[in-house]
Design a protein around this motif. Structure first.
Motif, PDB file in Angstrom:
ATOM      1  N   ARG A  51       0.991  -1.267  -0.022  1.00 45.69           N
ATOM      2  CA  ARG A  51      -0.009   0.130  -0.116  1.00 45.69           C
ATOM      3  C   ARG A  51       1.051   1.283   0.027  1.00 45.69           C
ATOM      4  NH1 ARG A  51      -2.602   3.555   3.927  1.00 45.69           N
ATOM      5  NH2 ARG A  51      -4.627   4.396   2.802  1.00 45.69           N
ATOM      6  N   THR A  52       1.963   1.287   0.764  1.00 41.44           N
ATOM      7  CA  THR A  52       2.901   2.402   0.945  1.00 41.44           C
ATOM      8  C   THR A  52       3.597   2.581  -0.590  1.00 41.44           C
ATOM      9  OG1 THR A  52       3.007   1.849   3.248  1.00 41.44           O
ATOM     10  CG2 THR A  52       4.633   3.479   2.161  1.00 41.44           C
ATOM     11  N   GLU A  53       3.936   1.469  -1.029  1.00 44.73           N
ATOM     12  CA  GLU A  53       4.652   1.603  -2.498  1.00 44.73           C
ATOM     13  C   GLU A  53       3.698   2.025  -3.285  1.00 44.73           C
ATOM     14  OE1 GLU A  53       6.607  -1.582  -5.636  1.00 44.73           O
ATOM     15  OE2 GLU A  53       6.136  -2.220  -3.560  1.00 44.73           O
ATOM     16  N   VAL A  54       2.419   1.611  -3.491  1.00 43.82           N
ATOM     17  CA  VAL A  54       1.223   2.064  -4.219  1.00 43.82           C
ATOM     18  C   VAL A  54       1.353   3.689  -4.092  1.00 43.82           C
ATOM     19  CG1 VAL A  54      -1.178   1.938  -4.899  1.00 43.82           C
ATOM     20  CG2 VAL A  54       0.057  -0.008  -4.881  1.00 43.82           C
ATOM     21  N   LEU A  55       1.004   4.004  -2.995  1.00 41.51           N
ATOM     22  CA  LEU A  55       0.715   5.335  -2.696  1.00 41.51           C
ATOM     23  C   LEU A  55       2.116   6.086  -3.198  1.00 41.51           C
ATOM     24  CD1 LEU A  55      -0.804   5.389   0.976  1.00 41.51           C
ATOM     25  CD2 LEU A  55      -2.007   5.920  -1.324  1.00 41.51           C
ATOM     26  N   SER A  56       3.089   5.890  -2.989  1.00 40.14           N
ATOM     27  CA  SER A  56       4.182   6.472  -3.577  1.00 40.14           C
ATOM     28  C   SER A  56       4.391   6.497  -5.177  1.00 40.14           C
ATOM     29  CB  SER A  56       5.546   5.709  -2.832  1.00 40.14           C
ATOM     30  OG  SER A  56       6.567   6.186  -3.562  1.00 40.14           O
ATOM     31  N   LEU A  57       4.077   5.289  -5.732  1.00 40.95           N
ATOM     32  CA  LEU A  57       4.037   5.238  -7.224  1.00 40.95           C
ATOM     33  C   LEU A  57       2.898   6.446  -7.624  1.00 40.95           C
ATOM     34  CD1 LEU A  57       4.464   1.695  -7.696  1.00 40.95           C
ATOM     35  CD2 LEU A  57       6.088   3.440  -8.318  1.00 40.95           C
ATOM     36  N   GLN A  58       1.688   6.059  -6.805  1.00 40.51           N
ATOM     37  CA  GLN A  58       0.874   7.283  -7.394  1.00 40.51           C
ATOM     38  C   GLN A  58       1.074   8.586  -7.226  1.00 40.51           C
ATOM     39  OE1 GLN A  58      -2.733   7.111  -4.878  1.00 40.51           O
ATOM     40  NE2 GLN A  58      -4.088   8.250  -6.150  1.00 40.51           N
ATOM     41  N   SER A  59       1.811   9.149  -6.445  1.00 40.63           N
ATOM     42  CA  SER A  59       2.400  10.418  -6.201  1.00 40.63           C
ATOM     43  C   SER A  59       3.240  10.564  -7.193  1.00 40.63           C
ATOM     44  CB  SER A  59       3.086  10.432  -4.667  1.00 40.63           C
ATOM     45  OG  SER A  59       3.559  11.573  -4.549  1.00 40.63           O
ATOM     46  N   SER A  60       4.199   9.991  -7.651  1.00 41.05           N
ATOM     47  CA  SER A  60       5.225  10.059  -8.584  1.00 41.05           C
ATOM     48  C   SER A  60       4.348  10.096 -10.074  1.00 41.05           C
ATOM     49  CB  SER A  60       6.176   9.082  -8.806  1.00 41.05           C
ATOM     50  OG  SER A  60       6.995   9.000  -9.829  1.00 41.05           O
ATOM     51  N   LEU A  61       3.321   9.079 -10.132  1.00 38.70           N
ATOM     52  CA  LEU A  61       2.707   9.344 -11.295  1.00 38.70           C
ATOM     53  C   LEU A  61       2.093  10.413 -11.501  1.00 38.70           C
ATOM     54  CD1 LEU A  61       1.849   7.537 -13.995  1.00 38.70           C
ATOM     55  CD2 LEU A  61       0.016   6.490 -12.473  1.00 38.70           C
ATOM     56  N   GLN A  62       1.286  11.042 -10.495  1.00 34.91           N
ATOM     57  CA  GLN A  62       0.659  12.339 -10.541  1.00 34.91           C
ATOM     58  C   GLN A  62       1.532  13.324 -11.046  1.00 34.91           C
ATOM     59  OE1 GLN A  62      -1.621  13.421  -6.881  1.00 34.91           O
ATOM     60  NE2 GLN A  62      -2.755  14.405  -7.967  1.00 34.91           N
ATOM     61  N   GLY A  63       2.661  13.497 -10.428  1.00 27.55           N
ATOM     62  CA  GLY A  63       3.889  14.299 -10.724  1.00 27.55           C
ATOM     63  C   GLY A  63       3.996  14.300 -12.421  1.00 27.55           C
ATOM     64  N   HIS A  64       4.295  13.201 -12.860  1.00 27.31           N
ATOM     65  CA  HIS A  64       4.634  12.934 -14.263  1.00 27.31           C
ATOM     66  C   HIS A  64       3.352  13.237 -15.069  1.00 27.31           C
ATOM     67  CE1 HIS A  64       8.317  11.154 -13.609  1.00 27.31           C
ATOM     68  NE2 HIS A  64       8.011  10.119 -12.784  1.00 27.31           N
ATOM     69  N   CYS A  65       2.350  13.027 -14.363  1.00 27.89           N
ATOM     70  CA  CYS A  65       1.137  13.625 -15.381  1.00 27.89           C
ATOM     71  C   CYS A  65       0.903  15.163 -15.370  1.00 27.89           C
ATOM     72  CB  CYS A  65      -0.239  13.119 -14.693  1.00 27.89           C
ATOM     73  SG  CYS A  65      -0.441  11.345 -15.078  1.00 27.89           S
ATOM     74  N   TYR A  66       1.403  15.896 -14.286  1.00 30.11           N
ATOM     75  CA  TYR A  66       1.295  17.179 -14.290  1.00 30.11           C
ATOM     76  C   TYR A  66       2.308  17.842 -15.178  1.00 30.11           C
ATOM     77  CZ  TYR A  66      -1.805  17.452 -10.090  1.00 30.11           C
ATOM     78  OH  TYR A  66      -2.656  17.341  -9.183  1.00 30.11           O
ATOM     79  N   ASP A  67       3.824  16.956 -15.255  1.00 28.17           N
ATOM     80  CA  ASP A  67       4.643  17.468 -16.198  1.00 28.17           C
ATOM     81  C   ASP A  67       4.187  17.248 -17.700  1.00 28.17           C
ATOM     82  OD1 ASP A  67       6.465  18.286 -14.003  1.00 28.17           O
ATOM     83  OD2 ASP A  67       7.487  16.237 -14.152  1.00 28.17           O
ATOM     84  N   MET A  68       3.518  16.086 -17.901  1.00 24.58           N
ATOM     85  CA  MET A  68       3.093  15.814 -19.353  1.00 24.58           C
ATOM     86  C   MET A  68       1.997  16.928 -19.767  1.00 24.58           C
ATOM     87  SD  MET A  68       1.788  12.229 -21.243  1.00 24.58           S
ATOM     88  CE  MET A  68       1.551  11.520 -19.646  1.00 24.58           C
ATOM     89  N   GLU A  69       0.953  17.210 -18.845  1.00 23.57           N
ATOM     90  CA  GLU A  69      -0.112  18.337 -19.203  1.00 23.57           C
ATOM     91  C   GLU A  69       0.733  19.740 -19.315  1.00 23.57           C
ATOM     92  OE1 GLU A  69      -2.891  18.466 -16.041  1.00 23.57           O
ATOM     93  OE2 GLU A  69      -3.485  16.520 -16.501  1.00 23.57           O
ATOM     94  N   TYR A  70       1.764  19.976 -18.788  1.00 21.33           N
ATOM     95  CA  TYR A  70       2.616  21.369 -18.884  1.00 21.33           C
ATOM     96  C   TYR A  70       3.201  21.033 -20.024  1.00 21.33           C
ATOM     97  CZ  TYR A  70       5.939  25.216 -18.074  1.00 21.33           C
ATOM     98  OH  TYR A  70       6.714  26.004 -18.337  1.00 21.33           O
ATOM     99  N   GLY A  71       3.930  19.936 -20.518  1.00 17.96           N
ATOM    100  CA  GLY A  71       4.545  19.886 -21.915  1.00 17.96           C
ATOM    101  C   GLY A  71       3.455  20.158 -23.271  1.00 17.96           C
ATOM    102  N   VAL A  72       2.276  19.420 -22.720  1.00 19.46           N
ATOM    103  CA  VAL A  72       1.417  19.345 -23.996  1.00 19.46           C
ATOM    104  C   VAL A  72       0.711  21.100 -24.205  1.00 19.46           C
ATOM    105  CG1 VAL A  72      -1.268  18.926 -24.318  1.00 19.46           C
ATOM    106  CG2 VAL A  72       0.523  17.153 -23.688  1.00 19.46           C
ATOM    107  N   GLN A  73       0.601  21.798 -22.881  1.00 12.29           N
ATOM    108  CA  GLN A  73       0.106  23.067 -22.770  1.00 12.29           C
ATOM    109  C   GLN A  73       1.087  23.959 -23.784  1.00 12.29           C
ATOM    110  OE1 GLN A  73      -0.800  24.281 -19.062  1.00 12.29           O
ATOM    111  NE2 GLN A  73      -2.736  23.048 -19.097  1.00 12.29           N
ATOM    112  N   ALA A  74       2.580  23.720 -23.426  1.00 14.89           N
ATOM    113  CA  ALA A  74       3.668  24.321 -24.005  1.00 14.89           C
ATOM    114  C   ALA A  74       3.632  24.074 -25.661  1.00 14.89           C
ATOM    115  CB  ALA A  74       4.978  23.923 -23.403  1.00 14.89           C
TER     116      ALA A  74
END
Length: 122
Positions: A51-74
């Motif tokens: 569960r801790t590992e999944v929460l960590s991966l979820q947080s990391s994945l959410q950060g990558h999604c934000y980065d990808m959205e920022y790249g798409v907007q750029a």
């Protein structure tokens, strides 16, 4: 007498079996709860770790999604700036052309000065 001993033996055996069955039925729920508790103690730590590992991966994945959205907007903003880049390209072409004209004029003046026969000024 043999019948009495046999009857006593059978009665004792029967009462022992009944007593044993009552004891099993009385302790069966606690044994089941013990097995459940044993299973929980065995399985819970790996589940919490996952569960801790999944929460960590979820947080990391959410950060990558934000980065990808920022790249798409750029990229979308770069697509919108196509006209600006076209204007810059035209200005660069004009600047190169004007620079070539200035260089040509400068070379023309130099060749006149370097000439053997200077032009007479009237």
């Amino acid at each position: 007498m043999a019948q009495t001993n046999e009857l006593n033996f059978k009665g004792t055996k029967t009462s022992e079996k009944i007593s044993e069955n009552i004891h099993i039925f009385a302790n069966d729920p606690s044994l089941a709860f013990f097995r459940i508790q044993e299973h929980i103690r065995k399985v819970l730590p790996p589940i919490l770790e996952k569960r801790t590992e999944v929460l960590s991966l979820q947080s990391s994945l959410q950060g990558h999604c934000y980065d990808m959205e920022y790249g798409v907007q750029a990229l979308k903003s770069i697509e919108k700036s196509d006209s600006y880049f076209h204007n810059i390209q035209e200005m660069i072409k004009t600047s190169i052309f004007l620079k070539q004209q200035l260089k040509y004029e400068e070379n023309k003046k130099r060749t006149k000065r370097d000439s053997i026969y200077p032009t007479l000024v009237l």
